[in-house]
Design an enzyme around this catalytic site. Sequence first.
Site, PDB file in Angstrom:
ATOM      1  N   GLY B  37      -0.071   3.730   3.878  1.00 52.20           N
ATOM      2  CA  GLY B  37      -0.315   2.512   4.652  1.00 52.20           C
ATOM      3  C   GLY B  37       0.775   2.223   5.666  1.00 52.20           C
ATOM      4  O   GLY B  37       0.586   1.450   6.593  1.00 52.20           O
ATOM      5  N   HIS B  38       1.915   2.844   5.478  1.00 54.44           N
ATOM      6  CA  HIS B  38       3.095   2.489   6.292  1.00 54.44           C
ATOM      7  C   HIS B  38       3.674   3.749   6.907  1.00 54.44           C
ATOM      8  O   HIS B  38       4.701   4.236   6.431  1.00 54.44           O
ATOM      9  CB  HIS B  38       4.124   1.786   5.398  1.00 54.44           C
ATOM     10  CG  HIS B  38       5.196   1.054   6.149  1.00 54.44           C
ATOM     11  ND1 HIS B  38       6.300   1.668   6.655  1.00 54.44           N
ATOM     12  CD2 HIS B  38       5.346  -0.259   6.459  1.00 54.44           C
ATOM     13  CE1 HIS B  38       7.090   0.773   7.245  1.00 54.44           C
ATOM     14  NE2 HIS B  38       6.543  -0.399   7.138  1.00 54.44           N
ATOM     15  N   PHE B  39       3.120   4.377   7.941  1.00 51.57           N
ATOM     16  CA  PHE B  39       1.879   3.995   8.571  1.00 51.57           C
ATOM     17  C   PHE B  39       1.028   5.254   8.697  1.00 51.57           C
ATOM     18  O   PHE B  39       1.593   6.351   8.770  1.00 51.57           O
ATOM     19  CB  PHE B  39       2.151   3.443   9.964  1.00 51.57           C
ATOM     20  CG  PHE B  39       2.924   2.149   9.979  1.00 51.57           C
ATOM     21  CD1 PHE B  39       2.281   0.934   9.772  1.00 51.57           C
ATOM     22  CD2 PHE B  39       4.296   2.162  10.191  1.00 51.57           C
ATOM     23  CE1 PHE B  39       2.990  -0.268   9.800  1.00 51.57           C
ATOM     24  CE2 PHE B  39       5.001   0.957  10.203  1.00 51.57           C
ATOM     25  CZ  PHE B  39       4.363  -0.260  10.008  1.00 51.57           C
TER      26      PHE B  39
END
Lengths: 143, 156
Positions: B37-39
Amino acid sequence: MPASIELKAALRYTGTRLPAGGTKGIPGHDARTLRRSGLYLQYIKGLVMSSTFDQVATIIAETCDIPRDTITPESHAIDDLGIDSLDFLDIAFAIDKAFGIKLPLEKWTQEVNDGKATTEQYFVLKNLCARIDELVAAKTASA
Amino acid sequence: MQLEYFQLIDRILDLKMDEKTITVEAQVPQHSTIFEGHFPGHPIMPGVLLIESMAQTSGWLLIALMNFERMPFLAAVKEAKMRGFVTPGEVLTIEAGIVHEGSGYAITEAKVRVDGKLRCNATLTFSHVPFPHPDLREHMDAMAKRIGFPQQALLP
């Protein structure tokens, strides 16, 4: 009459200027009379106190974004100024640094929690300043 | 690093009790769900975790200075700067030093470097208390062993 060594030291220490006219500026007293009457010591103490208070008030104003003119010697840091424990850490750090001492926050907190002291004794600013002066004096004496 | 267990320090490289400094090492894992998610397409270590890695480094220094008798807790983060991306697989060298030791609190300055280059730094405030639970003390002892805490550095 020239200012005595102690007075000079107190003035230098606090960064305070002697009133115009030296000790003559203290109404009705020369240094000897003042020393004799014990007022002299009170006078020095007053100089130290006011200067300590000024420094502490400035620290609080800058650290906590509180208008300087709302901070008085009678202000209670927690009850009147609304300073919380985390903000007080910043203030303690600035005071420790400015005065070369270590505010015994843990001891004070313990005393308050144990009912042996009131928060007023440590957190009303004039009392806090008196504690600071005591710590500075103790440090100077042991140096 | 074991991000899922919040273990951000791999080993202590140096602990100087007289200078009150510590240097540790930590390798960012190659794979972690965090990077999904990051990223996406641009995996980088989150700034909060870099701050935590500086806090843990400072924490070990404080624990050492307090002879494993007290536990520091992060209380304030100041002047935290993320100066460059930290990516999966990179080896971080994290240094911390004492700025001030107060009564019940301490302030440290910490820096994260990769290949000698500064990637982030912060000034951190900790409040510290006697270990609030024996389990925590036990855990920290085990962690100390895992990261090679130099027991000989402690005062007898």
